[in-house]
Design an enzyme around this catalytic site. Structure first.
Site, PDB file in Angstrom:
ATOM      1  N   GLU A  67       0.701  -1.163  -0.025  1.00 11.19           N
ATOM      2  CA  GLU A  67       0.012   0.018  -0.070  1.00 11.19           C
ATOM      3  C   GLU A  67       0.904   1.259   0.048  1.00 11.19           C
ATOM      4  O   GLU A  67       1.830   1.336   0.785  1.00 11.19           O
ATOM      5  CB  GLU A  67      -1.028  -0.265   1.287  1.00 11.19           C
ATOM      6  CG  GLU A  67      -1.610   1.290   1.771  1.00 11.19           C
ATOM      7  CD  GLU A  67      -2.379   2.058   0.530  1.00 11.19           C
ATOM      8  OE1 GLU A  67      -2.813   1.358   0.079  1.00 11.19           O
ATOM      9  OE2 GLU A  67      -2.211   3.140   0.396  1.00 11.19           O
ATOM     10  N   CYS A 102      -5.633   4.627   6.964  1.00 11.19           N
ATOM     11  CA  CYS A 102      -5.518   3.608   6.107  1.00 11.19           C
ATOM     12  C   CYS A 102      -6.798   2.649   6.034  1.00 11.19           C
ATOM     13  O   CYS A 102      -7.468   2.347   7.053  1.00 11.19           O
ATOM     14  CB  CYS A 102      -4.305   2.499   6.821  1.00 11.19           C
ATOM     15  SG  CYS A 102      -3.952   1.177   5.857  1.00 11.19           S
ATOM     16  N   CYS A 162      -5.071  -1.752   7.205  1.00 14.75           N
ATOM     17  CA  CYS A 162      -5.034  -2.265   8.573  1.00 14.75           C
ATOM     18  C   CYS A 162      -6.187  -1.714   9.354  1.00 14.75           C
ATOM     19  O   CYS A 162      -6.265  -0.745  10.089  1.00 14.75           O
ATOM     20  CB  CYS A 162      -4.064  -1.906   9.536  1.00 14.75           C
ATOM     21  SG  CYS A 162      -3.544  -0.091   9.329  1.00 14.75           S
ATOM     22  N   HIS A 176      -6.547   2.090  13.303  1.00 10.81           N
ATOM     23  CA  HIS A 176      -6.280   3.409  13.876  1.00 10.81           C
ATOM     24  C   HIS A 176      -7.715   3.871  14.351  1.00 10.81           C
ATOM     25  O   HIS A 176      -7.522   4.683  15.398  1.00 10.81           O
ATOM     26  CB  HIS A 176      -6.006   4.321  12.388  1.00 10.81           C
ATOM     27  CG  HIS A 176      -4.741   3.952  11.779  1.00 10.81           C
ATOM     28  ND1 HIS A 176      -3.556   4.310  12.608  1.00 10.81           N
ATOM     29  CD2 HIS A 176      -4.327   3.278  10.884  1.00 10.81           C
ATOM     30  CE1 HIS A 176      -2.449   3.993  11.945  1.00 10.81           C
ATOM     31  NE2 HIS A 176      -3.146   3.271  10.795  1.00 10.81           N
ATOM     32  N   ARG A 189       0.837  -4.993  11.448  1.00 13.23           N
ATOM     33  CA  ARG A 189       2.274  -4.625  11.184  1.00 13.23           C
ATOM     34  C   ARG A 189       3.173  -4.191  12.188  1.00 13.23           C
ATOM     35  O   ARG A 189       4.470  -3.892  11.972  1.00 13.23           O
ATOM     36  CB  ARG A 189       2.389  -3.667   9.933  1.00 13.23           C
ATOM     37  CG  ARG A 189       1.802  -4.111   8.810  1.00 13.23           C
ATOM     38  CD  ARG A 189       1.482  -2.999   7.645  1.00 13.23           C
ATOM     39  NE  ARG A 189       0.886  -3.873   6.454  1.00 13.23           N
ATOM     40  CZ  ARG A 189      -0.729  -4.212   6.852  1.00 13.23           C
ATOM     41  NH1 ARG A 189      -1.124  -4.138   7.745  1.00 13.23           N
ATOM     42  NH2 ARG A 189      -1.109  -4.713   5.625  1.00 13.23           N
ATOM     43  N   SER A 247       4.420   0.885  10.244  1.00 14.57           N
ATOM     44  CA  SER A 247       5.440   1.057   9.057  1.00 14.57           C
ATOM     45  C   SER A 247       6.403   1.978   9.326  1.00 14.57           C
ATOM     46  O   SER A 247       7.353   2.305   8.492  1.00 14.57           O
ATOM     47  CB  SER A 247       4.407   1.248   7.751  1.00 14.57           C
ATOM     48  OG  SER A 247       3.845  -0.122   7.610  1.00 14.57           O
ATOM     49  N   CYS A 295       3.206  -0.624   4.775  1.00 12.57           N
ATOM     50  CA  CYS A 295       1.947   0.137   4.334  1.00 12.57           C
ATOM     51  C   CYS A 295       2.557   1.610   4.549  1.00 12.57           C
ATOM     52  O   CYS A 295       2.526   1.938   5.550  1.00 12.57           O
ATOM     53  CB  CYS A 295       0.914  -0.014   5.152  1.00 12.57           C
ATOM     54  SG  CYS A 295      -0.605   0.971   5.010  1.00 12.57           S
ATOM     55  N   CYS A 327      -0.112   4.153   5.864  1.00 15.32           N
ATOM     56  CA  CYS A 327      -0.273   4.498   7.349  1.00 15.32           C
ATOM     57  C   CYS A 327       0.999   5.411   7.636  1.00 15.32           C
ATOM     58  O   CYS A 327       1.188   6.147   8.727  1.00 15.32           O
ATOM     59  CB  CYS A 327       0.045   3.068   8.018  1.00 15.32           C
ATOM     60  SG  CYS A 327      -1.691   2.459   8.302  1.00 15.32           S
TER      61      CYS A 327
HETATM   62 NI1  NFE Z   1      -1.879   1.123   6.431  1.00 15.87          NI
HETATM   63 FE1  NFE Z   1      -1.128  -0.124   9.537  1.00 15.87          FE
HETATM   64  C1  NFE Z   1      -0.882  -1.775  10.322  1.00 15.87           C
HETATM   65  C2  NFE Z   1      -1.168   0.629  11.171  1.00 15.87           C
HETATM   66  S1  NFE Z   1       0.810   0.611   9.141  1.00 15.87           S
HETATM   67  S2  NFE Z   1      -1.487  -0.966   7.620  1.00 15.87           S
HETATM   68  O1  NFE Z   1      -0.710  -2.794  10.537  1.00 15.87           O
HETATM   69  O2  NFE Z   1      -1.287   1.352  12.205  1.00 15.87           O
HETATM   70  O3  NFE Z   1       2.236  -0.319   9.576  1.00 15.87           O
END
Ligand code: NFE
Ligand code: MG
Length: 592
Positions: A15, A63, A66, A70, A499, A522, A566, A569
């Site tokens: 992503e 995002c 995932c 968030h 992640r 990330s 990602c 993110c």
């Molecule tokens: Ni956009 Fe995420 C995950 C978060 S970024 S995927 O898992 O928080 O590493």
């Protein structure tokens, strides 16, 4: 021969937009590496001035991969600020939504984003379907199960489907691979197993997404979580919804145990010499003497811990994944995480700032300083200066790796019974040494171990939810007093995402958000060098890797993919006026 500079931009099957620049020596070994996000977006800025009860809905848009993570972390930060403890039903439902996300995210990553770094699709065409069925039985046997795809005819049908594509000259989604690269090590039969499961996993991931939607309302971006609890009251009380969740979970678990795990054993075994190529013994590794196998990298692993198992409060409860830090791959020690020691540095990131800042005081002021256009026509990163839109998170003045492998390593080092059992069983069944974990293959194995554990534990949780409701506890929301608007408060939601470690920090004054910062998995892994010139996890993981063919840097992509990047993110900041901040000409010669 002079050193060669390899630019991989964009890294695909992730992503967002990520660029890797690597320097290889005359033996094709990577001696330097730089990770750069070429994308600028933004959410943190938009959150300022908003009602904190709305923060989750906005932060969630960081995002859609995932998805919901968030949302939860943001709501937990606000709950921390207002000192709210959620009811038991809400805790379990949040765990189920997150758990389903982990399974979905990990499965999609392994098959659709990462498998083709190990599996040569074109080679699958020359497989013998009968031998393929035998091979599938062999690897399922290692995992102690019967194979998901069993039978010559099933493999033959899939092979014919792929052959039809190829004959028409339309490899479609498989069109741009490095097929034939000699660092592909699977046999044609093993490649056919990988391709078959790749296609079947497209269906299974849909069922996993439905699991998230049962309690989350929809996917991506669930909408049933609110400050104080959850709103999916009818789903919790409806036995048919619980039964549907269990049925989808059983279906998904079958694929995880009978296809995903055997495939990881197959790939792990075939690539095991890369995983252990440091030649360090395990005792050397735990003394911090080894550097792990290909892709090992920093060997500092952090987990904030997640999945509350009791109702004693967000930061008191026992968690499925323990929180802690393991330094230098030394499994004999684990240190507690102190949130005060988290900071973000922007020395090599396109932002203003002159020292690492704690997220409560974090700033996001863009300062793009451009690329270095050279005579060969390629614009290179100015690696001595600023070169990424990703910041560099630092813990206790060290760089750390986060993610499923980090969670498994922190779990084992913490002597967590359940995690140790799953990790030990996985290694024992595959006859693999622990040192295999400190590598690219190990990162991929860590994610598979976590998926199996999550599948099993979710069945316990959904039963716990049904039993709690049956006992008469129907509470889903804790009332709270928002009159506290006149006070200054702050809170943090520190937990895990698929992640890795994810934190949201919010400051509230007069009922409005005055500062908001997210430090994302990330970001921890993909960040550039810091103020002391120390590498981030992606950069460190590439050092020492040998590239078979500089024109086809398959090994770079394989190691970077093992983190499941990602970048949407990782950056999550934007210029709200839509101002153009830089023009890039992408060199796609080395992309896949
Ligand atoms: Ni956009 Fe995420 C995950 C978060 S970024 S995927 O898992 O928080 O590493
Ligand atoms: Mg941030």
């Amino acid at each position: 021969m002079a050193k060669k500079h390899i630019v991989v931009d964009p890294i695909t099957r992730i992503e967002g937009h990520l660029r890797i620049e690597a320097v290889i020596d005359e033996n094709n070994t990577i001696v330097d590496a730089f990770s750069s996000s070429t994308m600028f977006r933004g959410i943190e800025t938009i959150l300022k001035g908003r009602d904190p009860r709305d923060a989750g809905l906005l932060a969630m848009r960081i995002c859609g991969v995932c998805t919901g993570t968030h949302y939860q972390r943001s709501i937990e930060a606000v709950e921390d600020a207002f000192d709210i403890t959620i009811p038991k039903n809400a805790r379990i439902v949040r765990n189920l939504i997150q758990g389903a996300l982990y399974m979905h995210d990990h499965l999609v990553h392994f098959y659709h984003l990462h498998a083709l770094d190990f599996v040569d699709v074109v080679s699958a065409l020359s497989a013998d379907p009968k031998k393929t069925a035998e091979e599938a039985r062999k690897w399922a046997g290692v995992a102690g199960v019967s194979p998901y795809t069993d039978g010559e005819s099933e493999f033959k049908a899939i092979q014919d489907r792929v052959a039809k594509f190829v004959k028409q000259g339309r490899l479609g989604i498989f069109g741009n691979g490095y097929w034939g690269n000699k660092h592909y090590k699977l046999t044609p039969e093993q490649n056919l197993i990988g391709v078959a499961h790749y296609l079947q996993a497209l269906d299974i991931q849909r069922e996993m997404a439905k699991m998230q939607a049962i309690f989350g309302g929809k996917n991506p971006h669930p909408q049933s979580i609110v400050v104080g609890g959850v709103t999916c009251v009818q789903d919790i009380q409806n036995p048919a919804r619980i039964a549907l969740f269990k049925q989808l979970l059983q279906q998904s678990t079958k694929f995880v145990k009978q296809a995903y795990l055997p495939d990881v054993y197959m790939a792990g075994t075939m690539y095991a010499d890369e995983a252990t190529d440091s030649k360090a013994t395990f005792s050397e590794l735990i003394e911090g003497k080894g550097v792990g196998g290909t892709g090992g990298g920093l060997l500092n692993y952090m987990s904030y811990g997640d999945f509350r198992l009791d109702d004693t409060g967000f930061y008191n409860a026992k968690t499925l994944f323990p929180s802690g830090i393991v330094y230098g791959g030394d499994l004999s020690k684990v240190e507690p995480v102190n949130p005060e020691k988290i900071a973000e540095d922007v020395t090599h990131s396109w932002y203003e700032g002159d020292k690492p800042l704690h997220p409560y005081d974090g700033q996001t002021i863009p300062n793009y300083t451009g690329l270095d256009k050279r005579e060969d026509g390629i614009a290179y990163l100015k690696t001595d200066e600023k070169y990424s839109w990703i910041k560099s998170p630092i813990y206790n003045d060290t760089r750390v790796e986060v993610g499923p492998l980090a969670r498994m390593i922190v779990g084992v080092a913490s002597k967590d019974e359940r995690i140790t059992k799953y990790v030990t069983n996985f290694l024992k069944r595959g006859n693999l040494p622990v040192s295999v974990l400190f590598s690219t293959v190990g990162r991929t194995a860590g994610r598979a171990i976590e998926t199996e554990l999550m599948a099993d534990v979710m069945m316990e949780w959904v039963d716990e939810l049904a039993a709690n409701v049956a006992s008469g506890d129907l509470s889903t929301w804790t009332e709270f007093d928002f009159d506290t608007v006149s006070v200054k408060t702050k809170g943090m939601g520190l937990a895990e995402a698929p992640r890795g470690s994810l934190g949201h920090w919010v400051r509230v004054e007069n009922g409005k958000i005055v500062n908001y910062q997210a430090v994302v998995p990330s970001t921890w892994n993909a960040g550039p060098r810091d103020y002391k010139g120390r590498m981030g996890a992606y950069e460190a993981s590439l050092i020492g890797t040998k590239v078979a063919d500089a024109e086809q840097p398959l090994e770079i992509i394989r190691t970077i993919h093992s983190f499941d990047p990602c970048i949407a993110c990782a950056v999550h900041v934007l210029d709200t006026k839509g101002k153009e901040l830089g023009v890039y000409k992408l060199d796609s010669q080395c992309s896949i």
